[in-house]
Design an enzyme around this catalytic site. Structure first.
Site, short mmCIF file in Angstrom:
data_model
loop_
_atom_site.label_atom_id
_atom_site.label_comp_id
_atom_site.label_asym_id
_atom_site.label_seq_id
_atom_site.Cartn_x
_atom_site.Cartn_y
_atom_site.Cartn_z
N LEU A 53 0.86 -1.17 0.00
CA LEU A 53 0.00 0.00 0.00
C LEU A 53 0.90 1.23 0.00
CD1 LEU A 53 -2.80 -0.72 2.68
CD2 LEU A 53 -3.03 -0.78 0.19
N ASP A 54 0.47 2.27 -0.69
CA ASP A 54 1.20 3.54 -0.63
C ASP A 54 1.35 3.99 0.82
OD1 ASP A 54 1.23 3.59 -3.37
OD2 ASP A 54 -0.31 5.13 -3.58
N ARG A 55 2.40 4.74 1.05
CA ARG A 55 2.63 5.27 2.40
C ARG A 55 1.42 6.03 2.93
NH1 ARG A 55 7.79 9.23 3.96
NH2 ARG A 55 7.29 9.50 6.17
N THR A 57 -1.73 5.79 1.98
CA THR A 57 -2.97 5.03 1.95
C THR A 57 -3.10 4.20 3.23
OG1 THR A 57 -2.85 4.86 -0.46
CG2 THR A 57 -4.33 3.34 0.66
N ARG A 154 -5.23 6.58 -7.78
CA ARG A 154 -4.86 8.00 -7.74
C ARG A 154 -4.82 8.58 -9.15
NH1 ARG A 154 0.44 7.87 -3.99
NH2 ARG A 154 0.34 10.12 -4.39
#
Length: 230
Positions: A53-55, A57, A154
């Protein structure tokens, strides 16, 4: 302590907070704590990320407890056999439903198919002027990516002119500035709410849900959204 929302002999899932990196990264030299390290210390055993997961998110982050399970789960993710759902707060009033079929480029320039479905759960219109608009409009959406490309949600929401609030890279600078100045909010409002898959060892269906984090809930309150079923 991380919030563990699923745990068996082979897998463990946490509700990752916004802003926490999954593991050590060369692009974040200043960071000293990672989900991998914290969970390893919390369980006192090795854990292996099954996906990323993105930082910025939050939400369901799945780890395997051994290398074989890690390999099997990563294969499921790569083959798009894991059903993923996200919640996001975006700019503008979105249609009730929409499909986004828009290829995305990898870092090496290769173009990849990317497909996202989403449905709108709620709209809001705040008496907050911005630019030439006398009010500000927002939507709460449930996104269902059919592929797993880097920053897919995104980029896709930006592509349809409904960028995710708090997304500095692909979002709207004016909206991000408004949220920071008016509500002291810099969190990217994207939450990995659900994972569904077949357990790689037992063969049982698994459904994991992650409650919303406090920052997301605070903005939900600002918007006047209550009792949202997701």
């Amino acid at each position: 302590m991380l919030d563990i929302i699923y745990h068996d002999d082979y897998l463990v899932a946490i509700n990752k907070p916004h802003g926490l990196l999954v593991h050590r990264s060369p692009i974040a030299h200043d960071v000293t704590e990672f989900a991998l390290q914290i969970l390893r210390n919390q369980l006192n055993r090795h854990v292996f990320p099954a996906h990323r997961l993105d930082r910025k998110t939050a939400g369901v982050l799945l780890f395997a407890l051994d290398k074989d399970t890690e390999r099997l789960m990563q294969t499921q993710f790569m083959d798009n056999r894991v059903d993923k759902k996200y919640l996001a707060i975006v700019r503008g009033h979105t249609p009730n439903e929409q499909e986004i079929d828009y290829p995305l480029r990898k870092e090496n320039g290769t173009l990849q198919d990317a497909f996202t479905r989403y449905k709108t759960l709620n709209h809001a219109e705040l008496d907050v002027p911005l630019g030439s608009h006398p009010t500000s409009r927002y939507s709460l959406v449930q996104a269902h990516p059919q592929t797993g490309r880097m920053h897919q949600l995104r980029k896709h929401f930006s592509h349809v002119f409904h960028p995710i609030i708090g997304d500095r890279t692909h979002g709207c600078n004016k909206q991000n500035k408004l949220f920071k100045e008016r509500w002291e909010m810099e969190t990217m409002l994207l939450h990995a709410s659900q994972l569904q898959f077949t357990h790689p060892i037992t063969g049982q269906p698994i459904h994991i849900k992650a409650p919303l984090q406090p920052e997301f809930l605070r903005v939900m309150d600002i918007m006047g959204w209550e009792n949202v079923n997701f």
